[in-house]
Motif scaffolding. Structure first.
Motif, PDB file in Angstrom:
ATOM      1  N   ARG A 277      -8.925  -3.224   5.783  1.00  0.00           N
ATOM      2  CA  ARG A 277      -7.692  -2.502   6.569  1.00  0.00           C
ATOM      3  C   ARG A 277      -6.460  -3.519   6.275  1.00  0.00           C
ATOM      4  NH1 ARG A 277     -11.417  -2.061  10.787  1.00  0.00           N
ATOM      5  NH2 ARG A 277     -10.543  -3.768  11.938  1.00  0.00           N
ATOM      6  N   LEU A 278      -6.616  -4.703   6.452  1.00  0.00           N
ATOM      7  CA  LEU A 278      -5.376  -5.393   6.080  1.00  0.00           C
ATOM      8  C   LEU A 278      -4.756  -5.279   4.727  1.00  0.00           C
ATOM      9  CD1 LEU A 278      -6.323  -8.474   8.203  1.00  0.00           C
ATOM     10  CD2 LEU A 278      -4.742  -7.206   8.783  1.00  0.00           C
ATOM     11  N   ARG A 279      -5.844  -5.349   3.859  1.00  0.00           N
ATOM     12  CA  ARG A 279      -5.319  -5.012   2.317  1.00  0.00           C
ATOM     13  C   ARG A 279      -4.810  -4.047   2.266  1.00  0.00           C
ATOM     14  NH1 ARG A 279     -10.375  -7.514   1.149  1.00  0.00           N
ATOM     15  NH2 ARG A 279     -11.299  -5.296   0.825  1.00  0.00           N
ATOM     16  N   LEU A 280      -5.261  -2.812   2.876  1.00  0.00           N
ATOM     17  CA  LEU A 280      -4.591  -1.303   2.683  1.00  0.00           C
ATOM     18  C   LEU A 280      -3.541  -1.254   3.486  1.00  0.00           C
ATOM     19  CD1 LEU A 280      -7.635   0.925   3.137  1.00  0.00           C
ATOM     20  CD2 LEU A 280      -6.087   1.101   1.345  1.00  0.00           C
ATOM     21  N   ASP A 281      -3.175  -2.108   4.498  1.00  0.00           N
ATOM     22  CA  ASP A 281      -2.019  -1.964   5.420  1.00  0.00           C
ATOM     23  C   ASP A 281      -0.916  -2.703   4.550  1.00  0.00           C
ATOM     24  OD1 ASP A 281      -2.877  -1.007   7.736  1.00  0.00           O
ATOM     25  OD2 ASP A 281      -3.301  -2.740   8.480  1.00  0.00           O
ATOM     26  N   GLU A 282      -1.196  -3.631   3.779  1.00  0.00           N
ATOM     27  CA  GLU A 282      -0.355  -4.419   2.756  1.00  0.00           C
ATOM     28  C   GLU A 282       0.252  -3.480   1.539  1.00  0.00           C
ATOM     29  OE1 GLU A 282      -0.310  -8.181  -0.066  1.00  0.00           O
ATOM     30  OE2 GLU A 282      -1.648  -8.297   1.753  1.00  0.00           O
ATOM     31  N   ARG A 283      -1.035  -2.807   1.105  1.00  0.00           N
ATOM     32  CA  ARG A 283      -0.597  -1.734  -0.063  1.00  0.00           C
ATOM     33  C   ARG A 283       0.209  -0.749   0.423  1.00  0.00           C
ATOM     34  NH1 ARG A 283      -5.524   0.105  -3.382  1.00  0.00           N
ATOM     35  NH2 ARG A 283      -3.725   1.090  -4.508  1.00  0.00           N
ATOM     36  N   LEU A 284      -0.101  -0.096   1.665  1.00  0.00           N
ATOM     37  CA  LEU A 284       0.600   1.135   2.102  1.00  0.00           C
ATOM     38  C   LEU A 284       2.089   0.418   2.627  1.00  0.00           C
ATOM     39  CD1 LEU A 284      -2.372   2.813   3.659  1.00  0.00           C
ATOM     40  CD2 LEU A 284      -0.969   3.611   1.622  1.00  0.00           C
ATOM     41  N   SER A 285       2.336  -0.463   3.045  1.00  0.00           N
ATOM     42  CA  SER A 285       3.505  -1.015   3.689  1.00  0.00           C
ATOM     43  C   SER A 285       4.833  -0.660   2.956  1.00  0.00           C
ATOM     44  CB  SER A 285       3.583  -2.458   4.074  1.00  0.00           C
ATOM     45  OG  SER A 285       3.700  -3.222   3.007  1.00  0.00           O
ATOM     46  N   VAL A 286       4.566  -0.702   1.488  1.00  0.00           N
ATOM     47  CA  VAL A 286       5.588  -0.276   0.427  1.00  0.00           C
ATOM     48  C   VAL A 286       6.117   1.046   0.724  1.00  0.00           C
ATOM     49  CG1 VAL A 286       5.038  -2.199  -0.947  1.00  0.00           C
ATOM     50  CG2 VAL A 286       4.341   0.026  -1.435  1.00  0.00           C
ATOM     51  N   LEU A 287       5.485   1.837   1.250  1.00  0.00           N
ATOM     52  CA  LEU A 287       5.618   3.440   1.329  1.00  0.00           C
ATOM     53  C   LEU A 287       6.392   3.672   2.696  1.00  0.00           C
ATOM     54  CD1 LEU A 287       2.272   4.757   0.314  1.00  0.00           C
ATOM     55  CD2 LEU A 287       4.339   4.423  -1.192  1.00  0.00           C
ATOM     56  N   LYS A 288       6.547   2.632   3.284  1.00  0.00           N
ATOM     57  CA  LYS A 288       7.508   2.649   4.670  1.00  0.00           C
ATOM     58  C   LYS A 288       8.802   2.700   4.191  1.00  0.00           C
ATOM     59  CE  LYS A 288       4.021   2.893   7.773  1.00  0.00           C
ATOM     60  NZ  LYS A 288       3.971   4.020   8.649  1.00  0.00           N
ATOM     61  N   PRO A 289       9.687   3.304   4.875  1.00  0.00           N
ATOM     62  CA  PRO A 289       9.603   4.528   6.040  1.00  0.00           C
ATOM     63  C   PRO A 289       9.103   5.701   5.058  1.00  0.00           C
ATOM     64  CG  PRO A 289      11.826   4.294   5.962  1.00  0.00           C
ATOM     65  CD  PRO A 289      11.269   3.054   5.051  1.00  0.00           C
ATOM     66  N   GLU A 290       8.158   6.694   5.479  1.00  0.00           N
ATOM     67  CA  GLU A 290       7.542   7.491   4.673  1.00  0.00           C
ATOM     68  C   GLU A 290       8.574   8.692   4.504  1.00  0.00           C
ATOM     69  OE1 GLU A 290       6.377   7.582   9.051  1.00  0.00           O
ATOM     70  OE2 GLU A 290       5.941   5.897   7.284  1.00  0.00           O
TER      71      GLU A 290
ATOM     72  N   LEU B 171      -1.960   8.751   1.897  1.00  0.00           N
ATOM     73  CA  LEU B 171      -2.279   8.941   3.046  1.00  0.00           C
ATOM     74  C   LEU B 171      -1.345   7.864   3.743  1.00  0.00           C
ATOM     75  CD1 LEU B 171      -5.685  10.083   3.527  1.00  0.00           C
ATOM     76  CD2 LEU B 171      -3.716  11.525   3.192  1.00  0.00           C
ATOM     77  N   VAL B 172      -0.410   8.123   4.465  1.00  0.00           N
ATOM     78  CA  VAL B 172       0.522   6.860   4.859  1.00  0.00           C
ATOM     79  C   VAL B 172       0.263   6.920   6.463  1.00  0.00           C
ATOM     80  CG1 VAL B 172       2.580   5.605   5.151  1.00  0.00           C
ATOM     81  CG2 VAL B 172       2.183   6.973   3.138  1.00  0.00           C
ATOM     82  N   PRO B 173      -0.547   5.999   7.003  1.00  0.00           N
ATOM     83  CA  PRO B 173      -0.704   5.698   8.451  1.00  0.00           C
ATOM     84  C   PRO B 173       0.517   5.433   9.315  1.00  0.00           C
ATOM     85  CG  PRO B 173      -2.123   4.211   7.333  1.00  0.00           C
ATOM     86  CD  PRO B 173      -1.084   4.899   6.195  1.00  0.00           C
ATOM     87  N   ASN B 174       0.635   6.157  10.393  1.00  0.00           N
ATOM     88  CA  ASN B 174       1.779   6.087  11.374  1.00  0.00           C
ATOM     89  C   ASN B 174       1.968   4.633  11.776  1.00  0.00           C
ATOM     90  OD1 ASN B 174       2.425   8.916  11.066  1.00  0.00           O
ATOM     91  ND2 ASN B 174       1.043   9.355  12.698  1.00  0.00           N
ATOM     92  N   SER B 175       0.999   3.988  11.922  1.00  0.00           N
ATOM     93  CA  SER B 175       0.844   2.617  12.215  1.00  0.00           C
ATOM     94  C   SER B 175       0.163   1.785  11.410  1.00  0.00           C
ATOM     95  CB  SER B 175       0.766   2.253  13.766  1.00  0.00           C
ATOM     96  OG  SER B 175      -0.585   2.447  14.023  1.00  0.00           O
ATOM     97  N   SER B 176       0.069   0.534  11.411  1.00  0.00           N
ATOM     98  CA  SER B 176      -1.192  -0.163  10.741  1.00  0.00           C
ATOM     99  C   SER B 176      -2.431   0.422  10.930  1.00  0.00           C
ATOM    100  CB  SER B 176      -1.001  -1.549  10.702  1.00  0.00           C
ATOM    101  OG  SER B 176      -1.515  -2.005  11.881  1.00  0.00           O
TER     102      SER B 176
END
Length: 153
Positions: free
Chosen positions: A10-23, A91-96
């Motif tokens: 989860r933490l690795r995915l959160d890190e990878r997806l954080s660059v897509l914020k704000p969606e 798929l970009v989660p709304n929160s981590s």
């Protein structure tokens, strides 16, 4: 998969997806990405149709289906490649993800502990709210399993 393995994932995915914020930076243009890119590079619908091996009316239908949100990913991928683009799908989660799991576990723990507290109150064995946070964390750690988090809506 063990709990700490899932947490690391989860933490690795959160890190990878954080660059897509704000969606909302990736909100499609009103007529869709396909049409916006095609127009920006100066490609006509007829030219795109020829590259895809379809009729021009089919390109128009694909662009409309993309704008309405009903396009198939495989079709969009082919169109992207025909315009020398790469389809990016996420798929970009709304929160981590870590926060989503923790909040879900917390909600379940509170619900379960409130049932226990209610029963104890009825039996005049109420413990009060002191130490509630510690009981919640202990319940999450000792009772809840990852697979149990998503059984209920």
């Amino acid at each position: 998969m063990k709990r700490d393995t899932r947490q690391r994932a989860r933490l690795r995915l959160d890190e990878r997806l954080s660059v897509l914020k704000p969606e909302d930076r990736f909100r499609p243009p009103p007529k869709g990405w396909m049409r916006a890119i095609r127009d920006a590079i100066g490609m006509t619908g007829v030219q795109l149709a020829a590259r895809l091996g379809v009729r021009p009316q089919t390109v128009e239908a694909i662009e409309k289906s993309e704008a309405s949100g009903s396009v198939q990913l495989s079709t969009l991928r082919r169109a992207a490649e025909a315009m020398d683009c790469t389809l990016v799908y996420a798929l970009v989660p709304n929160s981590s993800l870590e926060n989503a799991v923790h909040q879900r576990a917390r909600k379940i723990a509170i619900r379960a502990l409130q049932r226990v507290a209610h029963t104890m109150r009825l039996e005049a064995q109420e413990t009060g709210d002191a130490g509630m946070e510690a009981r919640i964390e202990a319940y999450i750690r000792d009772v809840l399993k990852d697979r149990d988090l998503w059984n209920e809506p």
